[in-house]
Design a protein around this motif. Structure first.
Motif, PDB file in Angstrom:
ATOM      1  N   TYR A 126       0.824  -1.212   0.000  1.00 30.32           N
ATOM      2  CA  TYR A 126       0.000   0.000   0.000  1.00 30.32           C
ATOM      3  C   TYR A 126       0.859   1.264   0.000  1.00 30.32           C
ATOM      4  N   VAL A 127       2.081   1.159   0.499  1.00 28.36           N
ATOM      5  CA  VAL A 127       2.954   2.328   0.616  1.00 28.36           C
ATOM      6  C   VAL A 127       3.165   2.974  -0.751  1.00 28.36           C
ATOM      7  N   ARG A 128       3.538   2.159  -1.725  1.00 26.53           N
ATOM      8  CA  ARG A 128       3.810   2.665  -3.068  1.00 26.53           C
ATOM      9  C   ARG A 128       2.573   3.357  -3.633  1.00 26.53           C
ATOM     10  N   GLU A 129       1.398   2.749  -3.437  1.00 25.83           N
ATOM     11  CA  GLU A 129       0.155   3.319  -3.967  1.00 25.83           C
ATOM     12  C   GLU A 129      -0.198   4.630  -3.264  1.00 25.83           C
ATOM     13  N   LEU A 130       0.000   4.687  -1.946  1.00 26.72           N
ATOM     14  CA  LEU A 130      -0.280   5.925  -1.202  1.00 26.72           C
ATOM     15  C   LEU A 130       0.612   7.057  -1.707  1.00 26.72           C
ATOM     16  N   GLU A 131       1.892   6.752  -1.888  1.00 24.63           N
ATOM     17  CA  GLU A 131       2.834   7.779  -2.344  1.00 24.63           C
ATOM     18  C   GLU A 131       2.567   8.183  -3.803  1.00 24.63           C
ATOM     19  N   ARG A 132       2.121   7.222  -4.613  1.00 24.99           N
ATOM     20  CA  ARG A 132       1.866   7.478  -6.030  1.00 24.99           C
ATOM     21  C   ARG A 132       0.563   8.248  -6.239  1.00 24.99           C
ATOM     22  N   GLU A 139       5.652  11.039   2.217  1.00 23.93           N
ATOM     23  CA  GLU A 139       6.215   9.682   2.273  1.00 23.93           C
ATOM     24  C   GLU A 139       5.514   8.880   3.349  1.00 23.93           C
ATOM     25  N   VAL A 140       5.699   7.561   3.266  1.00 27.89           N
ATOM     26  CA  VAL A 140       5.036   6.651   4.193  1.00 27.89           C
ATOM     27  C   VAL A 140       6.081   5.713   4.791  1.00 27.89           C
ATOM     28  N   GLY A 141       6.059   5.592   6.109  1.00 31.62           N
ATOM     29  CA  GLY A 141       6.939   4.662   6.815  1.00 31.62           C
ATOM     30  C   GLY A 141       6.133   3.466   7.299  1.00 31.62           C
ATOM     31  N   TYR A 150       2.835   4.965   8.799  1.00 33.35           N
ATOM     32  CA  TYR A 150       2.992   6.338   9.263  1.00 33.35           C
ATOM     33  C   TYR A 150       3.092   7.225   8.034  1.00 33.35           C
ATOM     34  N   ILE A 151       2.146   8.132   7.892  1.00 29.77           N
ATOM     35  CA  ILE A 151       2.089   8.965   6.699  1.00 29.77           C
ATOM     36  C   ILE A 151       2.546  10.376   7.034  1.00 29.77           C
ATOM     37  N   ARG A 152       3.517  10.866   6.277  1.00 31.10           N
ATOM     38  CA  ARG A 152       3.989  12.245   6.439  1.00 31.10           C
ATOM     39  C   ARG A 152       3.428  13.066   5.287  1.00 31.10           C
ATOM     40  N   ALA A 153       2.740  14.148   5.661  1.00 31.95           N
ATOM     41  CA  ALA A 153       2.131  15.030   4.657  1.00 31.95           C
ATOM     42  C   ALA A 153       3.163  16.020   4.132  1.00 31.95           C
ATOM     43  N   ARG A 154       2.888  16.543   2.958  1.00 30.28           N
ATOM     44  CA  ARG A 154       3.684  17.665   2.466  1.00 30.28           C
ATOM     45  C   ARG A 154       3.364  18.868   3.357  1.00 30.28           C
ATOM     46  N   GLU A 187      -6.797  11.976   1.495  1.00 33.64           N
ATOM     47  CA  GLU A 187      -6.285  11.170   0.380  1.00 33.64           C
ATOM     48  C   GLU A 187      -5.957   9.760   0.854  1.00 33.64           C
ATOM     49  N   ALA A 188      -5.289   9.655   1.991  1.00 28.72           N
ATOM     50  CA  ALA A 188      -4.901   8.339   2.517  1.00 28.72           C
ATOM     51  C   ALA A 188      -6.136   7.487   2.786  1.00 28.72           C
ATOM     52  N   GLU A 189      -7.148   8.104   3.385  1.00 29.25           N
ATOM     53  CA  GLU A 189      -8.373   7.361   3.696  1.00 29.25           C
ATOM     54  C   GLU A 189      -9.025   6.854   2.410  1.00 29.25           C
ATOM     55  N   THR A 190      -9.126   7.721   1.412  1.00 33.04           N
ATOM     56  CA  THR A 190      -9.740   7.349   0.137  1.00 33.04           C
ATOM     57  C   THR A 190      -8.955   6.230  -0.552  1.00 33.04           C
TER      58      THR A 190
END
Length: 183
Positions: A7-13, A20-22, A154-158, A168-171
């Motif tokens: 899911y990390v790649r998809e969240l970042e894409r 970024e996502v840890g 762990y999601i870091r926003a811009r 966005e992450a929830e969607t």
């Protein structure tokens, strides 16, 4: 459904507000057959919290290092037997000498300490759980501890886009996990 590393790649894409996502993969230290202990020389520790984490995890969560460094993406990809240890683990296994550059056994496998975390602020009940952590690369944890299932992202926003990143992450996660709105 469980979260997945994919899911990390998809969240970042797909999330323009997501920087970024840890990843943190929680390893159950007590299984039906054993308690996983850490050992260095004559020192034994059976109160460790083992986590598989991504190489960017420490940066994403803002962890402070007393010494050393996080592991590298190369060490992560190679399933390196490297570890970042919390302050209590470092003290219990290596005394006041510091842990970086030394090795220890975890569940019978040898790991090399590349980083030692700064002691964290205690909680109302005393020690901070992060002081008892042994963090190893996610692929290493998956190989060594196949029963580890609980994953935290762990999601870091811009900068300035925290609310948008959350939406966005929830969607994106609803789409990936086939979870309808409201569920």
């Amino acid at each position: 459904p469980q979260l997945k590393a994919g899911y990390v790649r998809e969240l970042e894409r797909l999330g323009p507000s997501i920087r970024e996502v840890g990843i943190e993969l929680i390893v159950p230290v007590v299984t039906s057959t054993r308690v996983i202990t850490a050992r260095a020389g004559a020192n034994d520790l059976d109160t460790v919290l083992i986590e598989g984490v991504s190489s960017n995890f420490f940066d994403v969560v803002g962890a402070a290092f007393r010494a050393g460094r996080p592991f590298t993406p190369t060490e992560e990809r190679a399933r390196g037997q490297v570890a970042v240890v919390g302050a209590s683990v470092a003290r219990a296994l290596f005394g006041s000498d510091g842990a970086v550059g030394k090795s220890f056994l975890l569940g019978g496998d040898r790991y090399f300490v590349v980083g030692e975390l700064e002691k964290r602020q205690g909680t109302f009940f005393g020690e901070n759980r992060n002081d008892s952590v042994v963090a190893i690369p996610v692929p290493t944890a998956k190989r060594k501890f196949p029963d580890a299932r609980n994953m935290v992202l762990y999601i870091r926003a811009r900068p300035g886009l925290r609310a948008q990143a959350r939406e966005e992450a929830e969607t994106i996660l609803r789409l990936l996990r086939h979870v309808p709105a409201g569920a």
